[in-house]
Structures are given as structure tokens and as C-alpha cells.
Motif scaffolding. Structure first.
Motif, PDB file in Angstrom:
ATOM      1  N   LEU A   1       2.841 -16.075   2.292  1.00 35.16           N
ATOM      2  CA  LEU A   1       1.835 -16.440   3.278  1.00 35.16           C
ATOM      3  C   LEU A   1       1.004 -17.619   2.786  1.00 35.16           C
ATOM      4  CD1 LEU A   1       0.244 -15.848   5.892  1.00 35.16           C
ATOM      5  CD2 LEU A   1      -1.188 -14.293   4.559  1.00 35.16           C
ATOM      6  N   LYS A   2       0.597 -17.576   1.525  1.00 32.14           N
ATOM      7  CA  LYS A   2      -0.218 -18.660   0.961  1.00 32.14           C
ATOM      8  C   LYS A   2       0.562 -19.969   0.935  1.00 32.14           C
ATOM      9  CE  LYS A   2      -3.169 -19.917  -2.929  1.00 32.14           C
ATOM     10  NZ  LYS A   2      -3.770 -19.479  -4.213  1.00 32.14           N
ATOM     11  N   GLU A   3       1.833 -19.906   0.569  1.00 35.50           N
ATOM     12  CA  GLU A   3       2.656 -21.120   0.529  1.00 35.50           C
ATOM     13  C   GLU A   3       2.759 -21.763   1.909  1.00 35.50           C
ATOM     14  OE1 GLU A   3       6.424 -21.092  -1.669  1.00 35.50           O
ATOM     15  OE2 GLU A   3       5.781 -19.225  -2.592  1.00 35.50           O
ATOM     16  N   MET A   4       2.933 -20.937   2.939  1.00 35.59           N
ATOM     17  CA  MET A   4       3.059 -21.469   4.290  1.00 35.59           C
ATOM     18  C   MET A   4       1.724 -22.003   4.794  1.00 35.59           C
ATOM     19  SD  MET A   4       6.064 -21.664   5.465  1.00 35.59           S
ATOM     20  CE  MET A   4       5.680 -21.907   7.198  1.00 35.59           C
ATOM     21  N   VAL A   5       0.635 -21.347   4.464  1.00 37.95           N
ATOM     22  CA  VAL A   5      -0.692 -21.839   4.855  1.00 37.95           C
ATOM     23  C   VAL A   5      -0.938 -23.219   4.246  1.00 37.95           C
ATOM     24  CG1 VAL A   5      -3.183 -21.504   4.550  1.00 37.95           C
ATOM     25  CG2 VAL A   5      -1.751 -19.593   5.266  1.00 37.95           C
TER      26      VAL A   5
ATOM     27  N   ASP B   1      -9.647 -24.903  -2.909  1.00 39.53           N
ATOM     28  CA  ASP B   1      -8.879 -23.701  -3.253  1.00 39.53           C
ATOM     29  C   ASP B   1      -9.585 -22.442  -2.763  1.00 39.53           C
ATOM     30  OD1 ASP B   1      -7.014 -25.307  -4.455  1.00 39.53           O
ATOM     31  OD2 ASP B   1      -7.746 -24.993  -6.491  1.00 39.53           O
ATOM     32  N   ASP B   2     -10.935 -22.432  -2.858  1.00 36.75           N
ATOM     33  CA  ASP B   2     -11.698 -21.258  -2.438  1.00 36.75           C
ATOM     34  C   ASP B   2     -11.560 -21.020  -0.935  1.00 36.75           C
ATOM     35  OD1 ASP B   2     -12.543 -20.825  -5.003  1.00 36.75           O
ATOM     36  OD2 ASP B   2     -14.493 -21.796  -4.737  1.00 36.75           O
ATOM     37  N   VAL B   3     -11.586 -22.099  -0.145  1.00 38.22           N
ATOM     38  CA  VAL B   3     -11.470 -21.972   1.306  1.00 38.22           C
ATOM     39  C   VAL B   3     -10.066 -21.482   1.672  1.00 38.22           C
ATOM     40  CG1 VAL B   3     -11.455 -23.220   3.497  1.00 38.22           C
ATOM     41  CG2 VAL B   3     -13.222 -23.716   1.798  1.00 38.22           C
ATOM     42  N   VAL B   4      -9.065 -22.049   1.024  1.00 36.50           N
ATOM     43  CA  VAL B   4      -7.680 -21.638   1.279  1.00 36.50           C
ATOM     44  C   VAL B   4      -7.510 -20.163   0.940  1.00 36.50           C
ATOM     45  CG1 VAL B   4      -5.270 -21.901   0.558  1.00 36.50           C
ATOM     46  CG2 VAL B   4      -6.695 -23.925   0.922  1.00 36.50           C
ATOM     47  N   GLU B   5      -8.056 -19.757  -0.187  1.00 36.34           N
ATOM     48  CA  GLU B   5      -7.940 -18.366  -0.630  1.00 36.34           C
ATOM     49  C   GLU B   5      -8.626 -17.419   0.349  1.00 36.34           C
ATOM     50  OE1 GLU B   5      -6.367 -15.435  -2.770  1.00 36.34           O
ATOM     51  OE2 GLU B   5      -6.054 -17.583  -3.167  1.00 36.34           O
TER      52      GLU B   5
ATOM     53  N   ILE C   1      -9.000 -17.924   3.566  1.00 34.53           N
ATOM     54  CA  ILE C   1      -8.164 -17.880   4.770  1.00 34.53           C
ATOM     55  C   ILE C   1      -7.010 -16.901   4.573  1.00 34.53           C
ATOM     56  CG2 ILE C   1      -6.549 -19.196   6.204  1.00 34.53           C
ATOM     57  CD1 ILE C   1      -8.306 -21.652   5.734  1.00 34.53           C
ATOM     58  N   VAL C   2      -6.364 -17.018   3.419  1.00 34.40           N
ATOM     59  CA  VAL C   2      -5.232 -16.151   3.104  1.00 34.40           C
ATOM     60  C   VAL C   2      -5.689 -14.695   3.006  1.00 34.40           C
ATOM     61  CG1 VAL C   2      -3.481 -15.583   1.373  1.00 34.40           C
ATOM     62  CG2 VAL C   2      -3.946 -17.979   1.935  1.00 34.40           C
ATOM     63  N   GLU C   3      -6.814 -14.467   2.351  1.00 40.01           N
ATOM     64  CA  GLU C   3      -7.315 -13.111   2.147  1.00 40.01           C
ATOM     65  C   GLU C   3      -7.659 -12.441   3.476  1.00 40.01           C
ATOM     66  OE1 GLU C   3      -8.246  -9.621   0.468  1.00 40.01           O
ATOM     67  OE2 GLU C   3      -7.313 -11.345  -0.513  1.00 40.01           O
ATOM     68  N   LYS C   4      -8.349 -13.175   4.348  1.00 40.56           N
ATOM     69  CA  LYS C   4      -8.710 -12.597   5.645  1.00 40.56           C
ATOM     70  C   LYS C   4      -7.466 -12.297   6.483  1.00 40.56           C
ATOM     71  CE  LYS C   4     -11.521 -13.230   9.787  1.00 40.56           C
ATOM     72  NZ  LYS C   4     -10.504 -12.579  10.616  1.00 40.56           N
ATOM     73  N   THR C   5      -6.521 -13.243   6.471  1.00 43.63           N
ATOM     74  CA  THR C   5      -5.282 -13.042   7.219  1.00 43.63           C
ATOM     75  C   THR C   5      -4.536 -11.831   6.693  1.00 43.63           C
ATOM     76  OG1 THR C   5      -5.087 -15.429   7.596  1.00 43.63           O
ATOM     77  CG2 THR C   5      -3.094 -14.111   7.903  1.00 43.63           C
ATOM     78  N   TRP C   6      -4.506 -11.697   5.375  1.00 42.53           N
ATOM     79  CA  TRP C   6      -3.787 -10.587   4.759  1.00 42.53           C
ATOM     80  C   TRP C   6      -4.408  -9.238   5.102  1.00 42.53           C
ATOM     81  CZ3 TRP C   6       0.892 -10.772   2.943  1.00 42.53           C
ATOM     82  CH2 TRP C   6       1.400  -9.665   2.250  1.00 42.53           C
ATOM     83  N   ARG C   7      -5.734  -9.185   5.063  1.00 45.42           N
ATOM     84  CA  ARG C   7      -6.429  -7.926   5.389  1.00 45.42           C
ATOM     85  C   ARG C   7      -6.153  -7.521   6.841  1.00 45.42           C
ATOM     86  NH1 ARG C   7     -11.071 -10.254   3.105  1.00 45.42           N
ATOM     87  NH2 ARG C   7     -11.970 -10.357   5.202  1.00 45.42           N
ATOM     88  N   ASP C   8      -6.128  -8.503   7.728  1.00 48.79           N
ATOM     89  CA  ASP C   8      -5.904  -8.217   9.147  1.00 48.79           C
ATOM     90  C   ASP C   8      -4.461  -7.829   9.446  1.00 48.79           C
ATOM     91  OD1 ASP C   8      -8.542  -8.813   9.577  1.00 48.79           O
ATOM     92  OD2 ASP C   8      -8.179 -10.847  10.331  1.00 48.79           O
ATOM     93  N   ALA C   9      -3.522  -8.395   8.682  1.00 51.42           N
ATOM     94  CA  ALA C   9      -2.098  -8.186   8.988  1.00 51.42           C
ATOM     95  C   ALA C   9      -1.481  -6.994   8.256  1.00 51.42           C
ATOM     96  CB  ALA C   9      -1.310  -9.455   8.662  1.00 51.42           C
ATOM     97  N   ASP C  10      -1.849  -6.797   6.992  1.00 54.95           N
ATOM     98  CA  ASP C  10      -1.248  -5.721   6.201  1.00 54.95           C
ATOM     99  C   ASP C  10      -1.957  -4.402   6.481  1.00 54.95           C
ATOM    100  OD1 ASP C  10       0.179  -4.243   4.354  1.00 54.95           O
ATOM    101  OD2 ASP C  10      -0.993  -4.962   2.630  1.00 54.95           O
ATOM    102  N   LYS C  11      -1.731  -3.857   7.675  1.00 54.95           N
ATOM    103  CA  LYS C  11      -2.412  -2.644   8.102  1.00 54.95           C
ATOM    104  C   LYS C  11      -2.032  -1.426   7.262  1.00 54.95           C
ATOM    105  CE  LYS C  11      -4.804  -4.310  11.524  1.00 54.95           C
ATOM    106  NZ  LYS C  11      -6.283  -4.349  11.442  1.00 54.95           N
ATOM    107  N   LYS C  12      -0.807  -1.414   6.750  1.00 61.75           N
ATOM    108  CA  LYS C  12      -0.356  -0.263   5.961  1.00 61.75           C
ATOM    109  C   LYS C  12      -0.849  -0.324   4.525  1.00 61.75           C
ATOM    110  CE  LYS C  12       3.846   0.164   8.771  1.00 61.75           C
ATOM    111  NZ  LYS C  12       5.329   0.055   8.790  1.00 61.75           N
ATOM    112  N   GLY C  13      -1.364  -1.491   4.133  1.00 66.71           N
ATOM    113  CA  GLY C  13      -1.910  -1.638   2.792  1.00 66.71           C
ATOM    114  C   GLY C  13      -0.901  -1.485   1.681  1.00 66.71           C
ATOM    115  N   ASP C  14       0.371  -1.841   1.967  1.00 64.33           N
ATOM    116  CA  ASP C  14       1.404  -1.695   0.938  1.00 64.33           C
ATOM    117  C   ASP C  14       1.776  -3.023   0.280  1.00 64.33           C
ATOM    118  OD1 ASP C  14       2.617  -2.891   3.067  1.00 64.33           O
ATOM    119  OD2 ASP C  14       4.217  -1.401   3.312  1.00 64.33           O
TER     120      ASP C  14
END
Length: 218
Positions: free
Chosen positions: A134-138, A151-155, A157-170
């Protein structure tokens, strides 16, 4: 007097590029009409002979078409090329070109666009999107948009996207999670639709002179 001209015309029409498929077949399997497939064929011939005159689209020609620069490398463009190269033989044939481009048609099913986007992010083709992918594509998409973020802004963005998408938390995003995430963020599919594909004959009027098959015949 018309016969020699007709024979010459037919001989010219039978000289096709490698991997050529009849417009009527491709039209029956994609959102395009026969006339639009024929327009795409003329476009394909131009692209496939822009660097190498073999009637096949190589990655350098694909890069040239996207960026007007055969040497500009971009992960996003590389992934698009890889997905268009259905046979995985390093080149894009005409049938692959039309079928893959069909996903970007305004009338293509949303499910097809969602699946294509998922495979785009699944860099390692594991059937899951991992955080690093995900980070590579962003980063690639930001680079393509000429956006230079810290780097902080990119991170973030990735973190928020990940929290929203990885609902199963795996620690990975599967197709089910991706579909749900996209349904709540439809803007992710904005680049999956190219409006001008809805009428290729209007976009490229000089390409279509005579249709081999009437659209009503398919």
C-alpha cells in the motif's frame, strides 16, 4: 475499374498485427462496439510501432504513450502494464489491449473496476494487499501527481488508510475488505474510468473509415 481497387483494399486489410482478434469477437466480450474496437485497433497499431516495429506493445512503448518518455519508470505504470500483459510474455497483444482497456470504460461493471484496482495494489500477487505494498503504491501515485510530501505526511496517509481498510486486523487487506473499503471511498475508483472510451469513434474520427462488421450484427 473498381475491381482492382477492391482487391488491393482487401489485401491491405488482411495484413494484421500479431495477436489480432476480430472486432466482432472483442466487442461481444467488452463494453466497446465494433466501430470502437476498430478505432482502438488503429490506436494500437500506432502505439505498437512507436519504437519497435513488430506490432506488439512493449513496456518502453507503453511508457512513451503515458509519459512521452520511454525511460521514465514508474511503479504505477509498471503495474498497469503487467495487468494488461495477460499472457505474461512481456508484450501486450491487441486482444489483451482491448479487454484490459475495457475495464476503464464508463459502462464496465464496478465489480471489474474494484477487482482490477485490487490486483493493481497486490504487487506481489499473493491475493492480499500488505501494508508495504500500500505504501509503495501511495508513493508511486504521489510521484505521478508531482506531489512531494514529507515522510510523516505519507506515513499518516498510509496509517489512516490501513486502519480503515484492515477491518479484521490481521495485517493484510483481502478482497472482501477491499470491496467494503472502496464502497465507502468511491473516489479510489476515479482513475478507473476514462470518459472518452465511451465513444472512441468520436475521440478518433479519422481512425474509422469503413467498419468490417455492422454493430447491429453482433
Amino acid at each position: 475499374m473498381l475491381l482492382p481497387f477492391k482487391n488491393c483494399f482487401c489485401l491491405k486489410r488482411t495484413k494484421q498485427v500479431p495477436g489480432y482478434e476480430k472486432p466482432s469477437i472483442l466487442a461481444s466480450e467488452t463494453p466497446f462496439t465494433v466501430s470502437e474496437v476498430e478505432a482502438l485497433y488503429e490506436l494500437y497499431k500506432k502505439l505498437s510501432n512507436s519504437i519497435f516495429t513488430d506490432g506488439l506493445i512493449h513496456k518502453e512503448e507503453f511508457q512513451l504513450a503515458l509519459f512521452r518518455n520511454r525511460n521514465r519508470r514508474n511503479l504505477f505504470a509498471d503495474r498497469i502494464f503487467d495487468l494488461f500483459d495477460i499472457k505474461r510474455n512481456g508484450v501486450i497483444e491487441f486482444g489483451e489491449f482491448v479487454r484490459s482497456l475495457g475495464v476503464f470504460h464508463p459502462n464496465a461493471p464496478v465489480e471489474d473496476k474494484v477487482e482490477f484496482a485490487f490486483r493493481l495494489y497486490d504487487l506481489r500477487q499473493t491475493g492480499f494487499i500488505e501494508r508495504e505494498e500500500l505504501k509503495e503504491m501511495v508513493l508511486a501515485l504521489l510521484h505521478e501527481s508531482d506531489l512531494d510530501l514529507s515522510d510523516d505526511v505519507v506515513e499518516s496517509i498510509v496509517e489512516k488508510t490501513w486502519r480503515d481498510a484492515d477491518k479484521k486486523g490481521d495485517g493484510r487487506i483481502d478482497r472482501e475488505e477491499w470491496k467494503e473499503f472502496v464502497s465507502k471511498n468511491p473516489s479510489l475508483l476515479k482513475n478507473m474510468t476514462l470518459p472518452y472510451l465511451k465513444d472512441m469513434t468520436m475521440a478518433f474520427p479519422s481512425f474509422v473509415l469503413n467498419s468490417e462488421v455492422e454493430d447491429s450484427e453482433i
